[in-house]
Design a protein around this motif. Structure first.
Motif, mmCIF file in Angstrom:
data_model
loop_
_atom_site.group_PDB
_atom_site.id
_atom_site.type_symbol
_atom_site.label_atom_id
_atom_site.label_comp_id
_atom_site.label_asym_id
_atom_site.label_seq_id
_atom_site.Cartn_x
_atom_site.Cartn_y
_atom_site.Cartn_z
ATOM 1 N N LYS A 28 0.861 -1.112 -0.072
ATOM 2 C CA LYS A 28 0.040 -0.063 -0.133
ATOM 3 C C LYS A 28 0.781 1.218 -0.113
ATOM 4 O O LYS A 28 0.427 2.359 -0.531
ATOM 5 N N LYS A 29 2.019 1.097 0.576
ATOM 6 C CA LYS A 29 2.912 2.448 0.732
ATOM 7 C C LYS A 29 3.675 2.506 -0.346
ATOM 8 O O LYS A 29 4.515 3.433 -0.665
ATOM 9 N N LYS A 30 3.637 1.429 -1.588
ATOM 10 C CA LYS A 30 4.448 1.485 -2.678
ATOM 11 C C LYS A 30 5.959 1.262 -2.441
ATOM 12 O O LYS A 30 6.743 1.731 -3.194
ATOM 13 N N LYS A 31 6.149 0.465 -1.332
ATOM 14 C CA LYS A 31 7.771 0.157 -1.068
ATOM 15 C C LYS A 31 7.969 -1.072 -1.514
ATOM 16 O O LYS A 31 9.206 -1.611 -1.708
ATOM 17 N N LYS A 32 6.997 -2.062 -1.842
ATOM 18 C CA LYS A 32 7.394 -3.325 -2.312
ATOM 19 C C LYS A 32 6.451 -3.379 -3.740
ATOM 20 O O LYS A 32 5.266 -3.230 -3.567
ATOM 21 N N LYS A 33 7.023 -4.342 -4.767
ATOM 22 C CA LYS A 33 6.217 -4.680 -5.706
ATOM 23 C C LYS A 33 5.799 -5.788 -5.721
ATOM 24 O O LYS A 33 5.980 -7.031 -4.797
ATOM 25 N N VAL A 34 4.821 -6.626 -6.295
ATOM 26 C CA VAL A 34 4.070 -7.486 -6.507
ATOM 27 C C VAL A 34 4.956 -8.729 -6.327
ATOM 28 O O VAL A 34 5.034 -9.652 -5.845
ATOM 29 N N ALA A 35 6.084 -8.554 -7.603
ATOM 30 C CA ALA A 35 7.105 -9.741 -7.685
ATOM 31 C C ALA A 35 7.739 -9.941 -6.352
ATOM 32 O O ALA A 35 8.055 -11.119 -6.262
ATOM 33 N N GLN A 36 8.225 -9.062 -5.753
ATOM 34 C CA GLN A 36 9.022 -9.122 -4.592
ATOM 35 C C GLN A 36 8.179 -9.865 -3.425
ATOM 36 O O GLN A 36 8.786 -10.665 -2.710
ATOM 37 N N ILE A 37 7.028 -9.330 -3.243
ATOM 38 C CA ILE A 37 6.131 -9.853 -2.208
ATOM 39 C C ILE A 37 5.907 -11.339 -2.500
ATOM 40 O O ILE A 37 5.960 -12.166 -1.896
ATOM 41 N N THR A 38 5.447 -11.595 -3.874
ATOM 42 C CA THR A 38 5.143 -13.128 -4.151
ATOM 43 C C THR A 38 6.596 -14.025 -3.898
ATOM 44 O O THR A 38 6.487 -15.398 -3.482
ATOM 45 N N LYS A 39 7.900 -13.429 -4.133
ATOM 46 C CA LYS A 39 8.849 -14.067 -3.875
ATOM 47 C C LYS A 39 9.256 -14.457 -2.513
ATOM 48 O O LYS A 39 9.692 -15.387 -2.227
ATOM 49 N N ASP A 40 8.716 -13.139 -1.555
ATOM 50 C CA ASP A 40 9.223 -13.602 -0.271
ATOM 51 C C ASP A 40 8.265 -14.450 0.403
ATOM 52 O O ASP A 40 8.452 -15.533 1.297
ATOM 53 N N LEU A 41 6.946 -14.494 0.046
ATOM 54 C CA LEU A 41 6.004 -15.202 0.507
ATOM 55 C C LEU A 41 6.230 -16.653 -0.245
ATOM 56 O O LEU A 41 5.309 -17.511 0.495
ATOM 57 N N LYS A 42 6.660 -16.902 -1.181
ATOM 58 C CA LYS A 42 6.372 -18.170 -1.911
ATOM 59 C C LYS A 42 5.178 -18.430 -2.692
ATOM 60 O O LYS A 42 4.705 -19.611 -2.143
ATOM 61 N N ILE A 43 4.429 -17.422 -3.025
ATOM 62 C CA ILE A 43 3.077 -17.851 -3.733
ATOM 63 C C ILE A 43 3.010 -17.111 -5.035
ATOM 64 O O ILE A 43 4.095 -16.492 -5.393
ATOM 65 N N SER A 44 2.273 -17.633 -5.809
ATOM 66 C CA SER A 44 1.922 -17.069 -7.007
ATOM 67 C C SER A 44 1.144 -15.690 -7.206
ATOM 68 O O SER A 44 0.748 -15.313 -6.252
#
Length: 89
Positions: free
Chosen positions: A46-62
């Motif tokens: 929400k704060k635009k500090k992380k992109k979806v690609a980084q988040i999905t890589k960290d959480l190991k989800i699609s």
């Protein structure tokens, strides 16, 4: 392995006091900590500090699963139209 024995004893104690099995307790813990991690990542999104690609890589989800989570939590996100548009004129 002392920590593992402690965790196992805590799970056994919890199963003896409740009506849940050990697998149900472990599954509930997994869901709790996954939701906690997702909530922290959504705050950064929400704060635009992380992109979806980084988040999905960290959480190991699609990325589709992440967008579904955003949709379930009623958080706005940009949908991109991937269909081919006819621009050849």
């Amino acid at each position: 392995m002392k920590g593992l024995q402690q965790i196992k004893s805590e799970i056994e104690l919890l199963t003896s006091t409740s009506s849940k099995t050990e697998l149900e307790v472990v599954d509930a813990l997994r869901k709790y900590y996954f939701n906690k991690a997702v909530t922290a990542e959504i705050k950064l999104y929400k704060k635009k500090k992380k992109k979806v690609a980084q988040i999905t890589k960290d959480l190991k989800i699609s990325h589709r699963r992440f967008y579904k989570i955003l949709e379930d939590k009623k958080i706005e996100f940009t949908k991109y139209n991937k269909s081919k548009e006819e621009t050849a004129e």
